[in-house]
Design a protein around this motif. Sequence first.
Motif, PDB file in Angstrom:
ATOM      1  N   GLN B  10       0.876  -1.180   0.000  1.00  0.00           N
ATOM      2  CA  GLN B  10       0.000   0.000   0.000  1.00  0.00           C
ATOM      3  C   GLN B  10       0.912   1.228   0.000  1.00  0.00           C
ATOM      4  O   GLN B  10       1.902   1.255   0.735  1.00  0.00           O
ATOM      5  CB  GLN B  10      -0.858  -0.043   1.265  1.00  0.00           C
ATOM      6  CG  GLN B  10      -1.882   1.067   1.350  1.00  0.00           C
ATOM      7  CD  GLN B  10      -2.688   0.977   2.653  1.00  0.00           C
ATOM      8  OE1 GLN B  10      -2.806  -0.106   3.244  1.00  0.00           O
ATOM      9  NE2 GLN B  10      -3.208   2.090   3.111  1.00  0.00           N
ATOM     10  N   VAL B  11       0.590   2.195  -0.835  1.00  0.00           N
ATOM     11  CA  VAL B  11       1.434   3.388  -0.924  1.00  0.00           C
ATOM     12  C   VAL B  11       1.035   4.363   0.186  1.00  0.00           C
ATOM     13  O   VAL B  11      -0.141   4.688   0.324  1.00  0.00           O
ATOM     14  CB  VAL B  11       1.270   4.068  -2.302  1.00  0.00           C
ATOM     15  CG1 VAL B  11       2.114   5.333  -2.375  1.00  0.00           C
ATOM     16  CG2 VAL B  11       1.649   3.099  -3.426  1.00  0.00           C
ATOM     17  N   VAL B  12       2.012   4.780   0.986  1.00  0.00           N
ATOM     18  CA  VAL B  12       1.732   5.730   2.067  1.00  0.00           C
ATOM     19  C   VAL B  12       2.650   6.950   1.931  1.00  0.00           C
ATOM     20  O   VAL B  12       3.762   6.834   1.449  1.00  0.00           O
ATOM     21  CB  VAL B  12       1.929   5.089   3.472  1.00  0.00           C
ATOM     22  CG1 VAL B  12       0.872   4.055   3.751  1.00  0.00           C
ATOM     23  CG2 VAL B  12       3.302   4.492   3.625  1.00  0.00           C
ATOM     24  N   SER B  13       2.145   8.075   2.383  1.00  0.00           N
ATOM     25  CA  SER B  13       2.939   9.306   2.291  1.00  0.00           C
ATOM     26  C   SER B  13       3.843   9.459   3.500  1.00  0.00           C
ATOM     27  O   SER B  13       3.382   9.333   4.640  1.00  0.00           O
ATOM     28  CB  SER B  13       2.016  10.515   2.188  1.00  0.00           C
ATOM     29  OG  SER B  13       2.796  11.705   2.306  1.00  0.00           O
ATOM     30  N   VAL B  14       5.102   9.759   3.237  1.00  0.00           N
ATOM     31  CA  VAL B  14       6.020  10.132   4.320  1.00  0.00           C
ATOM     32  C   VAL B  14       6.551  11.546   4.050  1.00  0.00           C
ATOM     33  O   VAL B  14       7.669  11.877   4.430  1.00  0.00           O
ATOM     34  CB  VAL B  14       7.158   9.097   4.510  1.00  0.00           C
ATOM     35  CG1 VAL B  14       6.590   7.771   4.993  1.00  0.00           C
ATOM     36  CG2 VAL B  14       7.981   8.897   3.247  1.00  0.00           C
ATOM     37  N   ARG B  15       5.714  12.323   3.369  1.00  0.00           N
ATOM     38  CA  ARG B  15       6.076  13.720   3.124  1.00  0.00           C
ATOM     39  C   ARG B  15       6.038  14.500   4.456  1.00  0.00           C
ATOM     40  O   ARG B  15       5.406  14.048   5.416  1.00  0.00           O
ATOM     41  CB  ARG B  15       5.069  14.340   2.155  1.00  0.00           C
ATOM     42  CG  ARG B  15       5.138  13.728   0.763  1.00  0.00           C
ATOM     43  CD  ARG B  15       4.088  14.279  -0.172  1.00  0.00           C
ATOM     44  NE  ARG B  15       4.199  13.613  -1.459  1.00  0.00           N
ATOM     45  CZ  ARG B  15       3.651  12.424  -1.756  1.00  0.00           C
ATOM     46  NH1 ARG B  15       2.928  11.784  -0.866  1.00  0.00           N
ATOM     47  NH2 ARG B  15       3.845  11.876  -2.946  1.00  0.00           N
ATOM     48  N   ILE B  30       3.430   3.429  11.060  1.00  0.00           N
ATOM     49  CA  ILE B  30       2.999   3.411   9.651  1.00  0.00           C
ATOM     50  C   ILE B  30       2.812   1.971   9.200  1.00  0.00           C
ATOM     51  O   ILE B  30       1.795   1.621   8.608  1.00  0.00           O
ATOM     52  CB  ILE B  30       4.038   4.150   8.766  1.00  0.00           C
ATOM     53  CG1 ILE B  30       4.104   5.625   9.173  1.00  0.00           C
ATOM     54  CG2 ILE B  30       3.699   3.999   7.291  1.00  0.00           C
ATOM     55  CD1 ILE B  30       5.193   6.417   8.474  1.00  0.00           C
TER      56      ILE B  30
END
Lengths: 111, 111
Positions: B10-15, B30
């Motif tokens: 699953q693509v998750v944001s770490v911005r 996360i």
Amino acid sequence: MALPHAQSAQVVSVRPLDAALLPQTQSYAIIKAQQLEVMRVVLRAGELMRQHDTPGEITVQCLQGEVEFQLGQNVHLLRAGDLMHLQARAPHALRAVHDCSLLVTLCLLPL
Amino acid sequence: MALPHAQSAQVVSVRPLDAALLPQTQSYAIIKAQQLEVMRVVLRAGELMRQHDTPGEITVQCLQGEVEFQLGQNVHLLRAGDLMHLQARAPHALRAVHDCSLLVTLCLLPL
């Protein structure tokens, strides 16, 4: 570009590469310790990494650019700031949409 | 803020977090898989994390802000884009110089 591995407790930069330098930069290992390995994978627009897998779990974080990440029947688009976790032995393939660099962290389990 | 863990693949944001939201954001996990755990640690300027260690190796990547990282007698300053690897059981303490968020990846060894 052959770079020595960083040591534990050493601060290393994982900032985006200069766009002008990226095309000449090879992928390189940042850390190789007993349990974790960290590398920066560099791919130029259109470049492919064929299907492969790793013995341990990994995370892939897009540091810059854009890459298509194929996992089974699914294709995920990773842009700068996106992260994905993969199970051990999950076959995956990559295709750079734009020049990109990726931070890959691997778990090096005792085999 | 209780967030469910992301799943593998699953693509998750770490911005970086929105600077206005950071002060109200708690640290959160996360990913928690079998071999790797990934979390975002959020610290407000001046906030301390007392000396502690982890059973497995870790990497700490500063996603935003600035943090002092004390390791033994040495203090390292981590800014956005800096990464450090720590050996298993290495005692360390943190002090946020500015509001910051950190991406921490832990190796979960079989105990």
